[in-house]
Design an enzyme around this catalytic site. Sequence first.
Site, PDB file in Angstrom:
ATOM      1  CB  ILE A  13      -3.516  -2.685  -6.108  1.00 32.52           C
ATOM      2  CG1 ILE A  13      -4.309  -3.779  -6.474  1.00 32.52           C
ATOM      3  CG2 ILE A  13      -4.309  -1.264  -5.231  1.00 32.52           C
ATOM      4  CD1 ILE A  13      -5.923  -4.316  -5.856  1.00 32.52           C
ATOM      5  NE  ARG A  14      -3.945   3.697  -5.509  1.00 33.22           N
ATOM      6  CZ  ARG A  14      -3.580   4.842  -4.984  1.00 33.22           C
ATOM      7  NH1 ARG A  14      -3.672   5.873  -5.831  1.00 33.22           N
ATOM      8  NH2 ARG A  14      -3.392   4.639  -3.735  1.00 33.22           N
ATOM      9  CE1 TYR A  73      -9.166   1.243   8.496  1.00 31.68           C
ATOM     10  CE2 TYR A  73      -9.702   2.566  11.167  1.00 31.68           C
ATOM     11  CZ  TYR A  73      -8.772   2.238   9.791  1.00 31.68           C
ATOM     12  OH  TYR A  73      -7.332   3.331   9.798  1.00 31.68           O
ATOM     13  N   GLY A  98       0.651  -0.855  -0.105  1.00 42.70           N
ATOM     14  CA  GLY A  98      -0.509  -0.022  -0.282  1.00 42.70           C
ATOM     15  C   GLY A  98       1.180   0.874  -0.009  1.00 42.70           C
ATOM     16  CE  LYS A 113      -6.891  -0.254  10.194  1.00 47.69           C
ATOM     17  NZ  LYS A 113      -5.271  -0.664   9.461  1.00 47.69           N
ATOM     18  N   GLY A 171       0.012   4.898  -1.138  1.00 48.78           N
ATOM     19  CA  GLY A 171      -1.245   5.542   0.271  1.00 48.78           C
ATOM     20  C   GLY A 171      -0.758   6.228   0.597  1.00 48.78           C
ATOM     21  CD  GLN A 172      -2.692  10.835   4.891  1.00 53.74           C
ATOM     22  OE1 GLN A 172      -3.458  10.349   5.370  1.00 53.74           O
ATOM     23  NE2 GLN A 172      -3.237  12.513   5.144  1.00 53.74           N
TER      24      GLN A 172
HETATM   25  N1  LIG Z   1      -4.364   7.584   7.581  1.00 52.87           N
HETATM   26  C1  LIG Z   1      -4.661   7.960   8.864  1.00 52.87           C
HETATM   27  O1  LIG Z   1      -4.771   8.504   9.715  1.00 52.87           O
HETATM   28  C2  LIG Z   1      -4.502   6.674   9.349  1.00 52.87           C
HETATM   29  C3  LIG Z   1      -4.757   6.226  10.746  1.00 52.87           C
HETATM   30  C4  LIG Z   1      -4.338   5.143  11.839  1.00 52.87           C
HETATM   31  C5  LIG Z   1      -3.860   4.412  10.445  1.00 52.87           C
HETATM   32  N2  LIG Z   1      -3.596   3.822   9.489  1.00 52.87           N
HETATM   33  C6  LIG Z   1      -3.692   2.432   8.476  1.00 52.87           C
HETATM   34  O2  LIG Z   1      -2.589   2.749   7.934  1.00 52.87           O
HETATM   35  C7  LIG Z   1      -2.663   2.195   6.787  1.00 52.87           C
HETATM   36  C8  LIG Z   1      -1.743   3.194   5.941  1.00 52.87           C
HETATM   37  O3  LIG Z   1      -3.431   3.717   5.517  1.00 52.87           O
HETATM   38  P1  LIG Z   1      -3.183   5.033   4.520  1.00 52.87           P
HETATM   39  O4  LIG Z   1      -3.863   6.752   5.210  1.00 52.87           O
HETATM   40  O5  LIG Z   1      -1.508   4.971   3.678  1.00 52.87           O
HETATM   41  O6  LIG Z   1      -4.528   4.373   3.780  1.00 52.87           O
HETATM   42  P2  LIG Z   1      -4.760   4.942   1.479  1.00 52.87           P
HETATM   43  O7  LIG Z   1      -5.835   4.385   2.134  1.00 52.87           O
HETATM   44  O8  LIG Z   1      -3.860   6.647   1.699  1.00 52.87           O
HETATM   45  O9  LIG Z   1      -3.998   3.846   1.242  1.00 52.87           O
HETATM   46  C9  LIG Z   1      -4.164   2.689   1.047  1.00 52.87           C
HETATM   47  C10 LIG Z   1      -3.007   2.842  -0.182  1.00 52.87           C
HETATM   48  O10 LIG Z   1      -3.483   0.407   0.097  1.00 52.87           O
HETATM   49  C11 LIG Z   1      -3.271   0.081  -1.393  1.00 52.87           C
HETATM   50  N3  LIG Z   1      -3.777  -1.342  -1.497  1.00 52.87           N
HETATM   51  C12 LIG Z   1      -5.551  -1.035  -1.689  1.00 52.87           C
HETATM   52  N4  LIG Z   1      -6.357  -2.366  -1.657  1.00 52.87           N
HETATM   53  C13 LIG Z   1      -4.901  -2.831  -1.565  1.00 52.87           C
HETATM   54  C14 LIG Z   1      -4.951  -4.286  -2.476  1.00 52.87           C
HETATM   55  N5  LIG Z   1      -5.727  -5.013  -2.612  1.00 52.87           N
HETATM   56  N6  LIG Z   1      -3.454  -4.411  -2.372  1.00 52.87           N
HETATM   57  C15 LIG Z   1      -2.272  -3.857  -2.356  1.00 52.87           C
HETATM   58  N7  LIG Z   1      -2.550  -2.374  -2.374  1.00 52.87           N
HETATM   59  C16 LIG Z   1      -3.685  -1.918  -2.166  1.00 52.87           C
HETATM   60  C17 LIG Z   1      -4.484   1.418  -2.113  1.00 52.87           C
HETATM   61  O11 LIG Z   1      -4.200   1.406  -3.633  1.00 52.87           O
HETATM   62  C18 LIG Z   1      -3.554   2.656  -1.449  1.00 52.87           C
HETATM   63  O12 LIG Z   1      -2.263   3.253  -2.077  1.00 52.87           O
HETATM   64  C19 LIG Z   1      -3.825   1.959   6.961  1.00 52.87           C
HETATM   65  O13 LIG Z   1      -3.846   0.557   6.925  1.00 52.87           O
HETATM   66  C20 LIG Z   1      -4.957   2.562   7.932  1.00 52.87           C
HETATM   67  O14 LIG Z   1      -6.326   2.094   8.163  1.00 52.87           O
HETATM   68  C21 LIG Z   1      -3.995   5.358   8.339  1.00 52.87           C
END
Ligand SMILES: NC(=O)c1ccc[n+]([C@@H]2O[C@H](COP(=O)([O-])OP(=O)(O)OC[C@H]3O[C@@H](n4cnc5c(N)ncnc54)[C@H](O)[C@@H]3O)[C@@H](O)[C@H]2O)c1
Length: 332
Positions: A36-37, A142, A9, A146, A12-13
């Site tokens: 995946i992207r 969600y 992933g 978790k 992502g952010q």
């Molecule tokens: N951003 C927050 O505020 C926050 C807070 C607490 C926990 N988290 C956790 O941190 C992790 C990352 O969060 P984020 O904010 O970067 O999320 P995001 O949604 O920005 O990024 C997630 C990434 O996962 C990829 N993805 C989705 N489905 C997939 C698959 N089947 N195979 C491979 N990749 C796949 C997406 O393309 C994306 O790039 C997550 O587990 C999230 O629950 C985030």
Amino acid sequence: MKTPILVTGANGQIGSELVPALRERYGESAIIASDIRVPAPGCDSDGPFERIDVTSRRQIGEVVGDHRIGTIYHMAALLSAIAEDRPQTAWEINMGGLYRILEVARRQNCAVFFPSSIGAFGPTTPRDATPQDTIQRPTSMYGVTKVSGELLCDYYAARFGMDTRGLRLPGLISNTAPPGGGTTDYAVDIFYQAIRYRHYTCFLAADTRLDMMYMPDAVTAMIEVMEADASRLVHRNAFNVTAFDVTPAELADAIRRHLPDFEIDYEVDPVRQAIADSWPRTMDDSAARAEWDWNPRFDLAAMTQDMLRTLGRRLGLVGRWRDHDREAHHGD
Ligand SMILES: NC(=O)c1ccc[n+]([C@@H]2O[C@H](COP(=O)([O-])OP(=O)(O)OC[C@H]3O[C@@H](n4cnc5c(N)ncnc54)[C@H](O)[C@@H]3O)[C@@H](O)[C@H]2O)c1
């Protein structure tokens, strides 16, 4: 930390800031980004990238084997608002993905980092000074994934002796990648709208208090917990970590110190409000402080100043931002 490191992933952010930080620390070729992207052509991603769908054990296993991966940062998941919209898919990706990551890691002897969340708590959890070990009965899909993920990581550590570690992250505020559909996304959107339009319509109510953290602190925490001396860790997985707690109204006030004409109004989204109302207002992160010396650098004021400065520069409004900053701080 055992290298090379695989990040799932990674687009992502969090991944888009974690990967550069890991590359800076361990070297570009030691970090394999995956998602995946596939990154858009021309996107300036340095270093190795592999396409992995985390619901495919074969894809994970091949990349881990080919690169002799030592540690996996498992970031791929659906976030809270999207997971609530598509609960069945969220279970497949969040739980199915973690299970496959843990199985590959068990067979190929990798350490695993799992990012849990304040979403792992629920309405029966004490909402103020939420303890490290407490009631966890989340009501969102969600949250269900978790808390299940936390337990599964604990199980693999206890049953198979694996090195699984993790954090319960609060809402994360970042100026790099856009947020991915979470309940705390307002705390990022508000900065873009404040700089562009001096106005923001918030989807959470003015007094909704939630824990937050600036992304540089979150990235540091994710690296430090994996580097921590294992003999000091009592909890291993799901450490509460936070930097500050804030309401939308208080965040708007903090922005107004720099942009005095900024205005906020509210159009509450019932789905996201219900999720936020089931989460802690403030977490007790003393276990992380005691076991691996967690100590955030950015409080609300420091984060706000850095966000406005960095985003203002990026959005090409430097002059305007400087004028406002000078006015706001006149006499400070
Ligand atoms: N951003 C927050 O505020 C926050 C807070 C607490 C926990 N988290 C956790 O941190 C992790 C990352 O969060 P984020 O904010 O970067 O999320 P995001 O949604 O920005 O990024 C997630 C990434 O996962 C990829 N993805 C989705 N489905 C997939 C698959 N089947 N195979 C491979 N990749 C796949 C997406 O393309 C994306 O790039 C997550 O587990 C999230 O629950 C985030």
